[in-house]
Motif scaffolding. Structure first.
Motif, PDB file in Angstrom:
ATOM      1  N   THR A 197       2.073   6.419  -7.196  1.00 54.11           N
ATOM      2  CA  THR A 197       0.667   7.167  -7.557  1.00 54.11           C
ATOM      3  C   THR A 197       0.520   8.591  -7.122  1.00 54.11           C
ATOM      4  O   THR A 197      -0.155   9.649  -7.739  1.00 54.11           O
ATOM      5  CB  THR A 197      -0.581   6.688  -7.709  1.00 54.11           C
ATOM      6  N   GLY A 198       1.204   8.876  -6.048  1.00 52.52           N
ATOM      7  CA  GLY A 198       1.119  10.336  -5.345  1.00 52.52           C
ATOM      8  C   GLY A 198      -0.268  10.439  -4.816  1.00 52.52           C
ATOM      9  O   GLY A 198      -0.498  11.419  -4.489  1.00 52.52           O
ATOM     10  N   GLN A 199      -1.051   9.504  -4.614  1.00 54.12           N
ATOM     11  CA  GLN A 199      -2.115   9.227  -3.799  1.00 54.12           C
ATOM     12  C   GLN A 199      -2.298   8.632  -2.766  1.00 54.12           C
ATOM     13  O   GLN A 199      -2.148   7.653  -2.460  1.00 54.12           O
ATOM     14  CB  GLN A 199      -3.200   8.618  -5.107  1.00 54.12           C
ATOM     15  N   GLN A 200      -2.865   9.540  -1.835  1.00 50.98           N
ATOM     16  CA  GLN A 200      -3.084   9.025  -0.365  1.00 50.98           C
ATOM     17  C   GLN A 200      -4.395   8.140  -0.448  1.00 50.98           C
ATOM     18  O   GLN A 200      -5.193   8.464  -1.345  1.00 50.98           O
ATOM     19  CB  GLN A 200      -3.347   9.989   0.776  1.00 50.98           C
ATOM     20  N   ILE A 201      -4.272   6.857   0.096  1.00 51.27           N
ATOM     21  CA  ILE A 201      -5.084   5.963  -0.137  1.00 51.27           C
ATOM     22  C   ILE A 201      -5.951   5.636   1.413  1.00 51.27           C
ATOM     23  O   ILE A 201      -5.239   4.591   2.114  1.00 51.27           O
ATOM     24  CB  ILE A 201      -4.868   4.515  -0.636  1.00 51.27           C
ATOM     25  N   PRO A 202      -7.165   6.321   1.730  1.00 46.49           N
ATOM     26  CA  PRO A 202      -7.729   5.893   2.996  1.00 46.49           C
ATOM     27  C   PRO A 202      -7.886   4.315   2.852  1.00 46.49           C
ATOM     28  O   PRO A 202      -8.480   3.785   2.102  1.00 46.49           O
ATOM     29  CB  PRO A 202      -8.871   6.693   3.301  1.00 46.49           C
ATOM     30  N   GLY A 203      -7.707   3.953   4.053  1.00 46.26           N
ATOM     31  CA  GLY A 203      -8.343   2.230   4.276  1.00 46.26           C
ATOM     32  C   GLY A 203      -6.933   1.365   4.146  1.00 46.26           C
ATOM     33  O   GLY A 203      -6.026   1.771   4.349  1.00 46.26           O
ATOM     34  N   THR A 204      -7.517   0.157   4.690  1.00 44.64           N
ATOM     35  CA  THR A 204      -6.583  -0.925   4.609  1.00 44.64           C
ATOM     36  C   THR A 204      -6.491  -1.921   3.535  1.00 44.64           C
ATOM     37  O   THR A 204      -7.553  -1.953   2.866  1.00 44.64           O
ATOM     38  CB  THR A 204      -7.000  -2.144   5.965  1.00 44.64           C
ATOM     39  N   LEU A 253      -3.387  -3.945  -7.999  1.00 42.34           N
ATOM     40  CA  LEU A 253      -2.907  -3.182  -7.147  1.00 42.34           C
ATOM     41  C   LEU A 253      -2.877  -1.668  -7.657  1.00 42.34           C
ATOM     42  O   LEU A 253      -3.129  -0.823  -6.656  1.00 42.34           O
ATOM     43  CB  LEU A 253      -1.376  -3.539  -7.222  1.00 42.34           C
ATOM     44  N   MET A 254      -3.407  -1.412  -8.899  1.00 45.01           N
ATOM     45  CA  MET A 254      -3.509   0.021  -8.992  1.00 45.01           C
ATOM     46  C   MET A 254      -4.854   0.380  -8.956  1.00 45.01           C
ATOM     47  O   MET A 254      -5.406   1.736  -8.877  1.00 45.01           O
ATOM     48  CB  MET A 254      -3.200   0.238 -10.796  1.00 45.01           C
ATOM     49  N   GLY A 255      -5.981  -0.505  -8.578  1.00 45.49           N
ATOM     50  CA  GLY A 255      -7.479   0.008  -8.475  1.00 45.49           C
ATOM     51  C   GLY A 255      -7.740   1.076  -7.336  1.00 45.49           C
ATOM     52  O   GLY A 255      -8.255   1.881  -7.482  1.00 45.49           O
ATOM     53  N   PRO A 256      -7.020   0.892  -6.055  1.00 44.44           N
ATOM     54  CA  PRO A 256      -7.465   1.704  -5.006  1.00 44.44           C
ATOM     55  C   PRO A 256      -7.076   3.068  -5.334  1.00 44.44           C
ATOM     56  O   PRO A 256      -7.800   4.120  -4.789  1.00 44.44           O
ATOM     57  CB  PRO A 256      -6.407   1.140  -3.921  1.00 44.44           C
ATOM     58  N   ALA A 257      -5.963   3.461  -5.924  1.00 42.24           N
ATOM     59  CA  ALA A 257      -5.708   4.703  -6.156  1.00 42.24           C
ATOM     60  C   ALA A 257      -6.686   5.298  -7.179  1.00 42.24           C
ATOM     61  O   ALA A 257      -7.210   6.529  -7.037  1.00 42.24           O
ATOM     62  CB  ALA A 257      -4.184   4.926  -7.100  1.00 42.24           C
ATOM     63  N   ARG A 289       6.737  -3.147 -13.501  1.00 42.86           N
ATOM     64  CA  ARG A 289       7.269  -2.390 -12.219  1.00 42.86           C
ATOM     65  C   ARG A 289       6.486  -2.993 -11.051  1.00 42.86           C
ATOM     66  O   ARG A 289       6.820  -3.151  -9.888  1.00 42.86           O
ATOM     67  CB  ARG A 289       6.944  -1.114 -12.453  1.00 42.86           C
ATOM     68  N   LEU A 290       5.216  -3.276 -10.761  1.00 43.64           N
ATOM     69  CA  LEU A 290       4.451  -3.738  -9.869  1.00 43.64           C
ATOM     70  C   LEU A 290       5.233  -5.016  -9.564  1.00 43.64           C
ATOM     71  O   LEU A 290       5.075  -5.291  -8.535  1.00 43.64           O
ATOM     72  CB  LEU A 290       2.969  -3.703 -10.110  1.00 43.64           C
ATOM     73  N   LYS A 321       0.808  -1.182   0.026  1.00 41.52           N
ATOM     74  CA  LYS A 321       0.034   0.128   0.194  1.00 41.52           C
ATOM     75  C   LYS A 321       0.805   0.977   0.092  1.00 41.52           C
ATOM     76  O   LYS A 321       0.598   2.309  -0.796  1.00 41.52           O
ATOM     77  CB  LYS A 321      -0.927   0.041   1.171  1.00 41.52           C
ATOM     78  N   ALA A 322       1.924   1.214   0.860  1.00 43.22           N
ATOM     79  CA  ALA A 322       2.929   2.643   1.079  1.00 43.22           C
ATOM     80  C   ALA A 322       3.569   2.610  -0.563  1.00 43.22           C
ATOM     81  O   ALA A 322       3.726   3.778  -1.048  1.00 43.22           O
ATOM     82  CB  ALA A 322       3.728   2.108   2.046  1.00 43.22           C
ATOM     83  N   ARG A 323       3.987   1.487  -1.004  1.00 45.86           N
ATOM     84  CA  ARG A 323       4.583   1.694  -2.391  1.00 45.86           C
ATOM     85  C   ARG A 323       3.674   2.389  -3.510  1.00 45.86           C
ATOM     86  O   ARG A 323       4.005   3.182  -4.227  1.00 45.86           O
ATOM     87  CB  ARG A 323       5.079   0.434  -2.957  1.00 45.86           C
ATOM     88  N   ILE A 324       2.399   1.679  -3.461  1.00 45.43           N
ATOM     89  CA  ILE A 324       1.312   2.305  -4.408  1.00 45.43           C
ATOM     90  C   ILE A 324       1.154   3.871  -4.157  1.00 45.43           C
ATOM     91  O   ILE A 324       0.917   4.523  -5.242  1.00 45.43           O
ATOM     92  CB  ILE A 324      -0.071   1.495  -4.195  1.00 45.43           C
ATOM     93  N   GLU A 325       0.970   4.299  -2.893  1.00 49.05           N
ATOM     94  CA  GLU A 325       0.874   5.550  -2.655  1.00 49.05           C
ATOM     95  C   GLU A 325       2.001   6.329  -3.241  1.00 49.05           C
ATOM     96  O   GLU A 325       1.813   7.517  -3.777  1.00 49.05           O
ATOM     97  CB  GLU A 325       0.539   5.751  -1.025  1.00 49.05           C
TER      98      GLU A 325
END
Length: 445
Positions: free
Chosen positions: A98-105, A394-398, A373-374, A91-95
């Protein structure tokens, strides 16, 4: 002027402006305008909870056979299921990516580690073969539903099944799962594989005694050839990834199993604090079946999204235009060339598209470069190797956060990792190195 179903590209673009990024291979999120709430969506569905429960009961009957035939499943009593794990590090790597904070777990549903065939296809593919085997045995009075199915592992049953043939058309993992279980039972097996199927999957099938027919064309041709071959022999059975309700039901059972896992980990979900589920999508059977089951079990407390390659967005095109399997990505000039072999499908299942068009929240696309890359990021931070198709979730949450301001810290993001544990070590290393190149040169993605 080239036309598609009687309309020019310009006419299609005018009616569906979102086609622009799709037809230019630009990663894109489509919010499904046809989505309905749970009550409305299930008014006219062909399958119901009782059908899913019937499939689960059948798998339980076969559990003693599975445990006997596959010792790696003895610890679970022959139940084929995958782990559910937290994914804080990815999750930290996806954030960061993408430069996007992702609320949730973040949670990872590791179908990549399913026993027997190491992919989500172990659900639907194995289930349909087992159902067909049970039907044949019951019809020939060689089995009673009250019997212990462990005895099916015996030579008498293998000899019986050897007079029957199972065929399937596949881009890789479905053929692998069906080939492995069918050969174990004793069936003759023929797998028609498209040009984009990975060579190691073809080799593994041949090592198990499966006949592999290779095609220079894509998935749709492999399916067509398999279907035509089956029609020539009354003792042949074709497993139809495009239209099979049995295959679909095998995938739906995942929802019942997941509910138990969530309860065991005391994870609470509700319509106010939903679980967002991200599913890689090819022809649609696997993700469609899983998503359908989740919607039946959890209703509006679950939100489902499909992920496709930028080069093969067949479900996105079919659902957006409401044309479903009447159109293909090739019709719109897309090349259907992707490293995500399980998702290299030009034409979506019409059956799945029509069932799911009111049930999923959205569909998004991911480039091949981003997939590699993922793969590298997952290995670096979680120590898990996934196939290119399996990381698309993995890209979905962003995307969801960017398009839905209602996501909160209480929400769950469940990434369905669909395959990868059976990939040979040399290919794992090659995938990792390719991903490292893109990681070190982000502009390339």
């Amino acid at each position: 002027m080239t036309t598609i179903k009687g309309k020019s590209i310009e006419e299609w673009m005018k009616k569906f402006p979102d086609l622009y990024p799709i037809l230019n291979y630009i990663p894109f999120y489509w919010n499904n305008p046809y989505a309905k709430n749970d009550k409305e969506a299930f008014q006219h569905q062909p399958l119901q909870l009782k059908d899913i429960q019937d499939a689960e009961e059948r798998l339980e009957r076969f559990a003693p056979f599975i445990a006997k035939a596959y010792p790696e499943t003895e610890s679970t009593g022959g139940i084929i299921e995958s782990p559910l794990e937290k994914g804080d590090r990815i999750k930290a790597r996806i954030e960061a990516i993408t430069g996007q904070q992702i609320p949730g777990t973040f949670y990872l549903k590791l179908d990549s580690h399913l026993p027997i065939s190491g992919s989500i296809k172990a659900r639907g593919g194995i289930y349909e073969v087992l159902k067909h085997a049970e039907t044949l045995l019951l019809e020939n009075q060689l089995l009673s539903a009250k019997d212990n199915y462990r005895k099916i592992a015996g030579d008498t049953y293998r000899e019986f099944f050897s007079q029957y043939t199972i065929l399937v058309g596949s881009t890789g993992n479905l053929g692998l799962s069906i080939g492995v279980i069918s050969a174990k039972l004793g069936f003759r097996v023929i797998v028609h594989m498209s040009a984009d199927a990975k060579q190691w999957k073809k080799n593994l099938l041949r090592e198990r005694g499966v006949k592999v027919v290779e095609h220079v064309s894509d998935y749709s041709k492999a399916v067509e050839e398999g279907r035509e071959e089956a029609e020539k022999d009354s003792k042949s059975y074709f497993i139809d990834d495009e239209n099979s309700s049995d295959l679909f039901l095998g995938y739906t059972v995942a929802a019942i199993r997941l509910k138990k896992q969530l309860e065991a980990q005391e994870i609470q979900i509700s319509p106010e604090t939903p679980m967002h589920v991200y599913l890689p999508c090819g022809v649609g059977g696997g993700p469609g079946g899983v998503a359908f089951g989740l919607k039946v079990i959890f209703g509006d407390a679950v939100k489902c999204y499909f992920a496709e390659p930028t080069h093969s967005p067949c479900m996105l095109l079919g659902m957006m235009t409401s044309m479903h399997n009447a159109i293909s990505v090739q019709d719109f000039g897309l090349d259907n060339q992707t490293a995500a072999d399980g998702l290299a499908v030009g034409r979506a299942s019409g059956f799945v598209g029509k069932v799911m068009e009111s049930l999923i929240e959205g569909i998004y696309t991911v480039s091949d470069e981003e997939m590699f890359r993922l793969i590298t990021e997952m290995m670096d931070v979680e120590g898990i190797h996934l196939e290119p198709s399996a990381v698309t979730g993995l890209m979905g949450p962003a995307y969801v956060v960017q398009n839905n301001t209602r996501v909160t810290e209480k929400d769950i993001h469940l990434i369905w990792a669909t395959g990868g544990s059976m990939v040979p070590d040399d290919i794992k290393q090659a995938d990792y190195q390719k991903g490292m190149e893109y990681k070190n040169n982000p502009d390339a993605t």
